[in-house]
Design an enzyme around this catalytic site. Structure first.
Site, mmCIF file in Angstrom:
data_model
loop_
_atom_site.group_PDB
_atom_site.id
_atom_site.type_symbol
_atom_site.label_atom_id
_atom_site.label_comp_id
_atom_site.label_asym_id
_atom_site.label_seq_id
_atom_site.Cartn_x
_atom_site.Cartn_y
_atom_site.Cartn_z
ATOM 1 N N ASP A 64 0.877 -1.167 0.000
ATOM 2 C CA ASP A 64 0.000 0.000 0.000
ATOM 3 C C ASP A 64 0.914 1.216 0.000
ATOM 4 O O ASP A 64 1.635 1.465 0.972
ATOM 5 C CB ASP A 64 -0.880 -0.017 1.261
ATOM 6 C CG ASP A 64 -1.829 1.168 1.342
ATOM 7 O OD1 ASP A 64 -1.621 2.159 0.609
ATOM 8 O OD2 ASP A 64 -2.785 1.107 2.143
ATOM 9 N N SER A 146 -1.699 13.004 -15.518
ATOM 10 C CA SER A 146 -3.029 13.162 -16.107
ATOM 11 C C SER A 146 -3.107 14.494 -16.823
ATOM 12 O O SER A 146 -2.385 15.443 -16.457
ATOM 13 C CB SER A 146 -4.107 13.099 -15.020
ATOM 14 O OG SER A 146 -5.381 13.483 -15.535
ATOM 15 N N TYR A 161 -8.163 15.929 -6.633
ATOM 16 C CA TYR A 161 -7.416 15.127 -7.608
ATOM 17 C C TYR A 161 -6.547 15.979 -8.547
ATOM 18 O O TYR A 161 -5.345 15.696 -8.696
ATOM 19 C CB TYR A 161 -8.376 14.247 -8.406
ATOM 20 C CG TYR A 161 -7.727 13.362 -9.433
ATOM 21 C CD1 TYR A 161 -7.067 12.197 -9.061
ATOM 22 C CD2 TYR A 161 -7.778 13.679 -10.790
ATOM 23 C CE1 TYR A 161 -6.467 11.369 -10.006
ATOM 24 C CE2 TYR A 161 -7.194 12.861 -11.738
ATOM 25 C CZ TYR A 161 -6.538 11.715 -11.349
ATOM 26 O OH TYR A 161 -5.951 10.915 -12.295
ATOM 27 N N LYS A 165 -2.310 15.994 -9.209
ATOM 28 C CA LYS A 165 -1.680 15.775 -10.508
ATOM 29 C C LYS A 165 -0.854 16.986 -10.943
ATOM 30 O O LYS A 165 0.181 16.832 -11.606
ATOM 31 C CB LYS A 165 -2.740 15.413 -11.555
ATOM 32 C CG LYS A 165 -3.362 14.041 -11.323
ATOM 33 C CD LYS A 165 -2.307 12.938 -11.278
ATOM 34 C CE LYS A 165 -2.901 11.552 -11.157
ATOM 35 N NZ LYS A 165 -1.874 10.486 -11.165
#
Length: 246
Positions: A64, A146, A161, A165
């Protein structure tokens, strides 16, 4: 890819989607591949999709990336079994929907996104660098970024998010400078896809008219940047499906 034959690639988030496609592509290209994932049994199951001669070069370690102790243990195991890491693919990443930045009680969800997408990437890169430096390896670190790490669409459900990125975009540049100042020839590359068909994408989008990439498209891009001559560093590669509006 000849220079990487028999070398060790470590792929985070290897259990599905882009990670699974990358694991198979690198193994088929002749590398020893170690897939890190929480769902380690899914990485092991990928061997059935490879030929017998290739499948023996695919290995799985439970990890993890939000837990530093997991990362340290995984890199130590790779060192003991295979000598070290030559290529790192930082693919592990998550997004959480159905909340905004202002949703009450969202702290744990937001923190997990940051810990996975930013801190996990940094810590894995740090350990890979140490492994490469220790063995004088001109390795390669690849971040799966991304398009929203460069421009933020007006979707409230993206919440934190895009910030993570954008962080990957900045970290790629920071690492490039640090690798240069450390007098190494280690490369770092950011690959920024548009919409990709993964488990995180709603089924309606996968089957509808929305332009979408396949995970294999991103795996092919990784093979391309790894195959460039030692003098060439692809710093940023943006990949969009034809017709994408975002």
């Amino acid at each position: 890819m000849d220079r990487w034959t028999g070398k060790v690639a470590l792929v985070t988030g290897a259990s599905s989607g882009i990670g699974a496609a990358v694991v198979k592509a690198l193994a088929n290209a002749g590398m020893i591949v170690v897939g890190l994932a929480r769902r380690v049994e899914r990485v092991e199951a990928l061997r059935t999709e490879l030929t017998e001669s290739v499948s023996k070069h695919l290995h799985a370690i439970r990890c993890d990336v939000t837990r530093e102790e997991d990362i340290l243990a995984a890199f130590q195991q790779v060192k003991q079994q295979f000598g070290g890491v030559d290529v790192l693919i930082n693919n592990a990443g998550i997004a959480v929907g159905d909340i905004t930045l202002f949703t009450p009680g969202n702290t744990a969800q937001l923190r997990r996104v940051v810990d996975t997408n930013v801190m996990g990437l940094v810590l894995c890169s740090r350990e890979a660098f140490q492994s490469m430096k220790e063995r004088s390896v001109d390795g390669h670190i690849v971040h799966i970024n991304s398009v929203v790490g460069h421009s933020v669409p007006a979707f409230a459900s993206f919440n934190i998010y895009p910030a993570t990125k954008y962080g990957v975009t900045a970290l790629t540049e920071t690492m490039r400078h640090e690798l240069r100042m450390a007098d190494t020839k280690i490369k770092v590359t950011s690959i920024s896809p548009g919409l990709v068909k993964t488990e995180a994408i709603p089924e309606a989008m996968k089957e509808g008219q929305t332009p979408i990439l396949e995970p294999e498209d991103i795996a092919e891009a990784i093979l391309y940047v790894l195959a460039t001559p030692p003098r060439v560093q692809v710093h940023e590669l943006t990949i969009r499906p034809v017709g994408e509006m975002m």
